[in-house]
Motif scaffolding. Structure first.
Motif, PDB file in Angstrom:
ATOM      1  N   LYS A  54     -38.275   5.700 -13.018  1.00 44.00           N
ATOM      2  CA  LYS A  54     -38.300   4.375 -13.521  1.00 44.00           C
ATOM      3  C   LYS A  54     -37.300   4.208 -14.970  1.00 44.00           C
ATOM      4  O   LYS A  54     -37.146   3.022 -15.404  1.00 44.00           O
ATOM      5  CB  LYS A  54     -39.384   3.916 -13.762  1.00 44.00           C
ATOM      6  CG  LYS A  54     -40.248   3.795 -12.445  1.00 44.00           C
ATOM      7  CD  LYS A  54     -41.764   2.913 -12.921  1.00 44.00           C
ATOM      8  CE  LYS A  54     -42.486   2.776 -11.672  1.00 44.00           C
ATOM      9  NZ  LYS A  54     -42.067   1.654 -10.777  1.00 44.00           N
ATOM     10  N   THR A  55     -36.734   5.313 -15.289  1.00 42.32           N
ATOM     11  CA  THR A  55     -35.920   5.020 -16.371  1.00 42.32           C
ATOM     12  C   THR A  55     -34.576   4.851 -16.079  1.00 42.32           C
ATOM     13  O   THR A  55     -34.244   4.568 -14.655  1.00 42.32           O
ATOM     14  CB  THR A  55     -35.467   6.416 -17.170  1.00 42.32           C
ATOM     15  OG1 THR A  55     -34.994   7.275 -16.199  1.00 42.32           O
ATOM     16  CG2 THR A  55     -36.754   7.092 -17.711  1.00 42.32           C
ATOM     17  N   GLU A  56     -33.577   4.289 -17.019  1.00 39.90           N
ATOM     18  CA  GLU A  56     -32.428   3.688 -16.663  1.00 39.90           C
ATOM     19  C   GLU A  56     -31.451   4.586 -15.626  1.00 39.90           C
ATOM     20  O   GLU A  56     -30.855   4.407 -14.652  1.00 39.90           O
ATOM     21  CB  GLU A  56     -31.425   3.415 -17.754  1.00 39.90           C
ATOM     22  CG  GLU A  56     -32.286   2.346 -18.452  1.00 39.90           C
ATOM     23  CD  GLU A  56     -31.401   1.846 -19.865  1.00 39.90           C
ATOM     24  OE1 GLU A  56     -31.485   0.945 -20.648  1.00 39.90           O
ATOM     25  OE2 GLU A  56     -30.687   2.960 -20.556  1.00 39.90           O
ATOM     26  N   VAL A  57     -31.594   6.103 -16.154  1.00 35.32           N
ATOM     27  CA  VAL A  57     -31.058   6.954 -15.335  1.00 35.32           C
ATOM     28  C   VAL A  57     -31.596   7.189 -14.090  1.00 35.32           C
ATOM     29  O   VAL A  57     -30.898   7.103 -12.916  1.00 35.32           O
ATOM     30  CB  VAL A  57     -31.010   8.615 -16.073  1.00 35.32           C
ATOM     31  CG1 VAL A  57     -30.367   9.551 -15.148  1.00 35.32           C
ATOM     32  CG2 VAL A  57     -30.480   8.524 -17.478  1.00 35.32           C
ATOM     33  N   ARG A  93     -31.776   6.683  -7.929  1.00 33.64           N
ATOM     34  CA  ARG A  93     -32.233   6.034  -6.826  1.00 33.64           C
ATOM     35  C   ARG A  93     -31.393   5.138  -6.209  1.00 33.64           C
ATOM     36  O   ARG A  93     -30.938   5.071  -4.883  1.00 33.64           O
ATOM     37  CB  ARG A  93     -33.313   5.122  -7.088  1.00 33.64           C
ATOM     38  CG  ARG A  93     -34.787   5.923  -7.285  1.00 33.64           C
ATOM     39  CD  ARG A  93     -35.795   5.291  -8.097  1.00 33.64           C
ATOM     40  NE  ARG A  93     -36.417   4.233  -7.370  1.00 33.64           N
ATOM     41  CZ  ARG A  93     -37.047   3.184  -7.969  1.00 33.64           C
ATOM     42  NH1 ARG A  93     -37.029   3.025  -9.139  1.00 33.64           N
ATOM     43  NH2 ARG A  93     -37.419   2.204  -6.955  1.00 33.64           N
ATOM     44  N   ALA A  94     -30.553   4.648  -6.887  1.00 32.93           N
ATOM     45  CA  ALA A  94     -29.401   3.361  -6.253  1.00 32.93           C
ATOM     46  C   ALA A  94     -28.108   4.345  -5.715  1.00 32.93           C
ATOM     47  O   ALA A  94     -27.869   3.975  -4.554  1.00 32.93           O
ATOM     48  CB  ALA A  94     -28.875   2.637  -7.454  1.00 32.93           C
ATOM     49  N   ASP A  99     -29.257   4.986  -2.327  1.00 30.02           N
ATOM     50  CA  ASP A  99     -29.444   3.675  -1.701  1.00 30.02           C
ATOM     51  C   ASP A  99     -28.059   2.804  -1.170  1.00 30.02           C
ATOM     52  O   ASP A  99     -27.956   2.224  -0.209  1.00 30.02           O
ATOM     53  CB  ASP A  99     -30.482   2.735  -2.415  1.00 30.02           C
ATOM     54  CG  ASP A  99     -31.325   1.884  -1.501  1.00 30.02           C
ATOM     55  OD1 ASP A  99     -31.168   1.727  -0.500  1.00 30.02           O
ATOM     56  OD2 ASP A  99     -31.630   0.795  -2.195  1.00 30.02           O
ATOM     57  N   ILE A 114     -23.721   1.122  -7.125  1.00 30.82           N
ATOM     58  CA  ILE A 114     -24.218   1.766  -8.502  1.00 30.82           C
ATOM     59  C   ILE A 114     -22.911   1.888  -9.032  1.00 30.82           C
ATOM     60  O   ILE A 114     -22.759   2.134 -10.187  1.00 30.82           O
ATOM     61  CB  ILE A 114     -25.165   2.604  -8.459  1.00 30.82           C
ATOM     62  CG1 ILE A 114     -25.726   3.115  -9.653  1.00 30.82           C
ATOM     63  CG2 ILE A 114     -24.766   4.081  -7.673  1.00 30.82           C
ATOM     64  CD1 ILE A 114     -26.425   1.901 -10.409  1.00 30.82           C
ATOM     65  N   ALA A 162     -21.918   3.764 -13.081  1.00 34.56           N
ATOM     66  CA  ALA A 162     -22.626   4.825 -13.077  1.00 34.56           C
ATOM     67  C   ALA A 162     -21.810   6.137 -12.243  1.00 34.56           C
ATOM     68  O   ALA A 162     -21.280   5.685 -11.280  1.00 34.56           O
ATOM     69  CB  ALA A 162     -23.858   4.775 -12.206  1.00 34.56           C
ATOM     70  N   LYS A 192     -45.890   2.458  -0.756  1.00 29.88           N
ATOM     71  CA  LYS A 192     -45.768   1.192  -1.294  1.00 29.88           C
ATOM     72  C   LYS A 192     -44.864   1.210  -2.545  1.00 29.88           C
ATOM     73  O   LYS A 192     -44.103   0.517  -2.977  1.00 29.88           O
ATOM     74  CB  LYS A 192     -47.034   0.459  -1.580  1.00 29.88           C
ATOM     75  CG  LYS A 192     -46.957  -0.825  -1.734  1.00 29.88           C
ATOM     76  CD  LYS A 192     -48.007  -1.604  -0.780  1.00 29.88           C
ATOM     77  CE  LYS A 192     -47.863  -3.078  -1.258  1.00 29.88           C
ATOM     78  NZ  LYS A 192     -47.720  -4.143  -0.366  1.00 29.88           N
ATOM     79  N   LEU A 245     -33.147   4.911 -12.360  1.00 29.36           N
ATOM     80  CA  LEU A 245     -32.887   3.913 -11.471  1.00 29.36           C
ATOM     81  C   LEU A 245     -31.487   3.967 -10.781  1.00 29.36           C
ATOM     82  O   LEU A 245     -31.082   3.857  -9.530  1.00 29.36           O
ATOM     83  CB  LEU A 245     -32.600   2.487 -12.339  1.00 29.36           C
ATOM     84  CG  LEU A 245     -34.116   2.071 -12.774  1.00 29.36           C
ATOM     85  CD1 LEU A 245     -34.067   0.575 -13.453  1.00 29.36           C
ATOM     86  CD2 LEU A 245     -34.937   1.696 -11.562  1.00 29.36           C
ATOM     87  N   ALA A 246     -30.424   4.636 -11.695  1.00 30.67           N
ATOM     88  CA  ALA A 246     -29.200   5.007 -11.087  1.00 30.67           C
ATOM     89  C   ALA A 246     -29.352   5.866 -10.115  1.00 30.67           C
ATOM     90  O   ALA A 246     -28.479   5.793  -9.149  1.00 30.67           O
ATOM     91  CB  ALA A 246     -28.126   5.238 -12.151  1.00 30.67           C
ATOM     92  N   TYR A 276     -42.025   8.765 -14.069  1.00 28.12           N
ATOM     93  CA  TYR A 276     -41.617   7.950 -15.106  1.00 28.12           C
ATOM     94  C   TYR A 276     -39.875   8.058 -15.033  1.00 28.12           C
ATOM     95  O   TYR A 276     -39.360   7.060 -15.281  1.00 28.12           O
ATOM     96  CB  TYR A 276     -41.942   8.793 -16.505  1.00 28.12           C
ATOM     97  CG  TYR A 276     -41.257   8.240 -17.497  1.00 28.12           C
ATOM     98  CD1 TYR A 276     -41.678   7.032 -18.081  1.00 28.12           C
ATOM     99  CD2 TYR A 276     -40.080   8.690 -18.144  1.00 28.12           C
ATOM    100  CE1 TYR A 276     -41.111   6.623 -19.200  1.00 28.12           C
ATOM    101  CE2 TYR A 276     -39.758   8.177 -19.380  1.00 28.12           C
ATOM    102  CZ  TYR A 276     -40.035   7.023 -19.754  1.00 28.12           C
ATOM    103  OH  TYR A 276     -39.390   6.316 -20.873  1.00 28.12           O
ATOM    104  N   TYR A 277     -39.557   9.404 -14.775  1.00 31.45           N
ATOM    105  CA  TYR A 277     -37.935   9.608 -14.615  1.00 31.45           C
ATOM    106  C   TYR A 277     -37.264   8.560 -13.668  1.00 31.45           C
ATOM    107  O   TYR A 277     -36.326   8.102 -13.903  1.00 31.45           O
ATOM    108  CB  TYR A 277     -37.780  10.847 -14.239  1.00 31.45           C
ATOM    109  CG  TYR A 277     -36.248  11.468 -13.847  1.00 31.45           C
ATOM    110  CD1 TYR A 277     -35.295  11.286 -15.092  1.00 31.45           C
ATOM    111  CD2 TYR A 277     -35.793  11.607 -12.735  1.00 31.45           C
ATOM    112  CE1 TYR A 277     -33.859  11.472 -14.722  1.00 31.45           C
ATOM    113  CE2 TYR A 277     -34.437  11.609 -12.409  1.00 31.45           C
ATOM    114  CZ  TYR A 277     -33.566  11.899 -13.650  1.00 31.45           C
ATOM    115  OH  TYR A 277     -32.322  12.120 -13.293  1.00 31.45           O
TER     116      TYR A 277
END
Lengths: 264, 329
Positions: free
Chosen positions: B173-176, B181-182, B185, B190, B195, B252, B178-179, B170-171
């Motif tokens: 996939k939150t806005e935080v 993970r970016a 990446d 980001i 961010a 996946k 996503l940042a 869940y974490y």
């Protein structure tokens, strides 16, 4: 909207490699101004962009956006007001994340990021609408990883991500230079449409003189860290490549390094 | 044999929490964090000393997670604010933690055999439920008379680990999230979307080590001791779990990957247990087995893919030549 006062920055000061990248730059952009910036390599175009975005801090001088002092605001805070598209199509998106996730990150640019879902059903509808304006069919590939897209598609997505939250300033750093001519044409057209639609205050660096003449209502020519030529409105519309080169010669008393700039 | 496999599964699911921590840094943040070797022991040490001094085991275990969080934050600070290479920041912290762990414990080994651990409490509650005899009677009817002493640890730890996995999913996939993970990446990107990558890295490495320390606290209570050397080579075990899991179960989606990491941790334990059944191997060979496993998991998928590609090309070629022969005749 954007004000730069006596900005100067010198790299490697006091060494044989000393380079005065920007010298007392003074400029003011009104809301909705679309400025194209040309100049040969090393003229200071990219440094100017980096100083505005906060990637570099000027040695002296002040920068303000919307009458707010941002000179010492770190890059990540300043980017709440600034949308950016880089030259490298790989630079503006996160490749191992999906299109919708990338859009969700861009959507949070001018908001506080919270512990709520980034991609919601409501946002998906919104993202789809925005993607449709690109006419690339990306709206049907929301869950595709961005790394699978072509360079042109990624750059179109970057452009959308940088602009759809209506930034105060849009910085485009040669964002069509790494694309093939037809893709570059597409991105140029998209840029024109988007800037028009959102009435964005834009600074665009380009090596392509024709592009610099076609787009925008204002043009800067830079050389050796200075803005040596600034035209807008009617005067800019009347410009041609020959006139520009002639202008450069008149101001600098030397030939424009045409081998380093694309004339077409 | 069955009992040792059962034990492998049981400790595998506890180590899986550590593996999830390693996944957060190694894969999500792209930050090869070696703090793990130290923070695992920090977790074990903090929990043990707290339990010995009379703090309820569950609170002691949570204290361990908090200690791990701070250890990870220091590593993150060294990297972001101190501008030290990520690998080196982790190694520095790992070395520093060795001394700190010794200080916390006061001696190299802390026995917990006579203390009330979280698992002992669990077992005593569990014993009254009759679930043990239920499962054991099933095993018994299958003709196995050598049944495990308790099912409590296995079942509760599966629930705890799955809960942590779901929270992590869940974490991320939150806005935080996503940042975060970016940040692993494309940092430049980001940052241009406002961010604060430094904070994300510090907190991200912190969370990762909180999970590692939590796992360490549980392992100490499970094994009945904390030892200052129990973390040596742990990062490789974490990596082994991540890499084996990803190779076996796929990557996946995020939910699939975190499940794969848990699976990898369990498979790793089982493989090591089976390997140690071999007569010519000793307990001390475990690290060597681990290294070989990681190498196999790294090399095998690539080798298989290359062979498949070769086969495909060869097939195409023969098809084409057959076609040409037919055309000529």
């Amino acid at each position: 909207m954007l004000q730069l006062q006596d900005i100067a920055i010198t790299f490697n000061e006091g060494t044989p490699d000393e380079k005065k990248a920007l010298q007392s730059i003074k400029l003011e952009l009104k809301k909705g101004d679309f400025v194209t910036i040309i100049g040969s390599n090393g003229a200071g175009k990219s440094t100017l962009m980096n100083v505005i975005s906060g990637n570099l801090t000027p040695d002296v001088g002040e920068i303000s956006i919307n009458n707010k002092q941002v000179t010492h605001l770190p890059e990540y805070k300043r980017s709440a007001f600034i949308g950016r598209v880089f030259q490298d199509p790989m630079a503006g998106t996160a490749p191992s994340m999906t299109i919708e996730e990338n859009l969700a990150m861009a959507y949070a640019r001018n908001k506080k990021r919270k512990l709520r879902r980034g991609v919601t059903a409501k946002r998906k509808v919104l993202f789809r609408e925005y993607l449709e304006t690109l006419n690339l069919g990306l709206e049907d590939r929301l869950t595709a990883k961005v790394g699978l897209l072509s360079g042109g598609e990624r750059q179109a997505l970057s452009l959308l991500m940088a602009t759809f939250t209506d930034p105060d300033i849009l910085l485009l750093d040669e964002h069509t230079a790494a694309l093939d001519p037809s893709r570059a044409e597409l991105i140029t057209q998209l840029t024109y449409d988007i800037v028009e639609k959102f009435d964005l205050t834009t600074l665009m660096v380009t090596h392509n003189m024709q592009q610099a003449l076609d787009l925008g209502n204002r043009l800067f020519m830079m050389d050796k860290g200075q803005v040596i030529f600034d035209v807008e409105g009617q005067e800019k519309q009347a410009l041609t490549i020959e006139k520009l080169l002639h202008e450069f010669q008149r101001i600098r008393g030397e030939q424009f390094e045409s081998d380093k700039a694309v004339l077409g | 044999m069955l009992i040792s496999l059962f034990g492998a599964f049981e400790s595998g699911i506890i180590y899986a929490i550590m593996a999830l921590g390693v996944y957060l840094t190694f894969r999500v943040l792209d930050f090869p964090d070696l703090t793990v070797d130290g923070s695992f022991v920090t977790g074990a040490a903090v929990a043990s000393i707290a339990i010995i001094s009379g703090i309820p085991p569950i609170i002691a275990t949570l204290m361990a997670a908090v200690a791990g969080f701070f250890a990870g934050c220091v590593t993150g600070l060294l990297h972001t604010k101190g501008k030290i290479n990520s690998l080196l920041s982790g190694i520095l912290m790992m070395i520093a933690l060795y001394s700190i762990n010794l200080r916390i414990m006061g001696q190299p080994t802390l026995p917990l055999l006579n203390e009330t651990t979280i698992f002992k409490q669990l077992e005593s509650i569990w014993a009254s439920t009759g679930i043990n005899s239920f499962f054991n009677s099933i095993l018994g009817s299958l003709g196995m008379d050598n049944t495990p002493a308790t099912w409590s640890i296995l079942i509760v730890m599966i629930i705890v680990t799955i809960a942590i996995k779901l929270l992590t999913d869940y974490y991320l996939k939150t806005e935080v999230g996503l940042a975060l993970r970016a940040t692993g990446d494309n940092q430049k990107m980001i940052r241009s979307f406002s961010a604060n990558t430094d904070t994300l890295i510090i907190v991200g490495v912190g969370f990762s080590n909180a999970l590692v320390a939590f796992s360490g606290a549980l392992i100490a209570q499970h094994g009945g001791f904390a030892d200052v050397g129990m973390g040596i080579g742990l990062i490789i075990i974490g990596l082994a779990s991540v890499i084996i899991g990803e190779a076996l179960f796929g990557t996946k989606t995020i939910a699939r990957t975190t499940l794969a990491v848990i699976g990898g941790a369990i498979v790793y334990r089982i493989v090591v247990t089976l390997a140690l059944q071999a007569e010519f191997l000793e307990t001390g060979d475990m690290k060597l087995i681990t290294a070989l496993l990681v190498i196999a998991a790294l090399v095998a998928p690539k080798a298989i893919r290359t062979r498949r590609e070769k086969k495909r090309r060869l097939q195409k070629r023969t098809e084409l030549s057959r076609y040409k022969v037919e055309e000529a005749s």
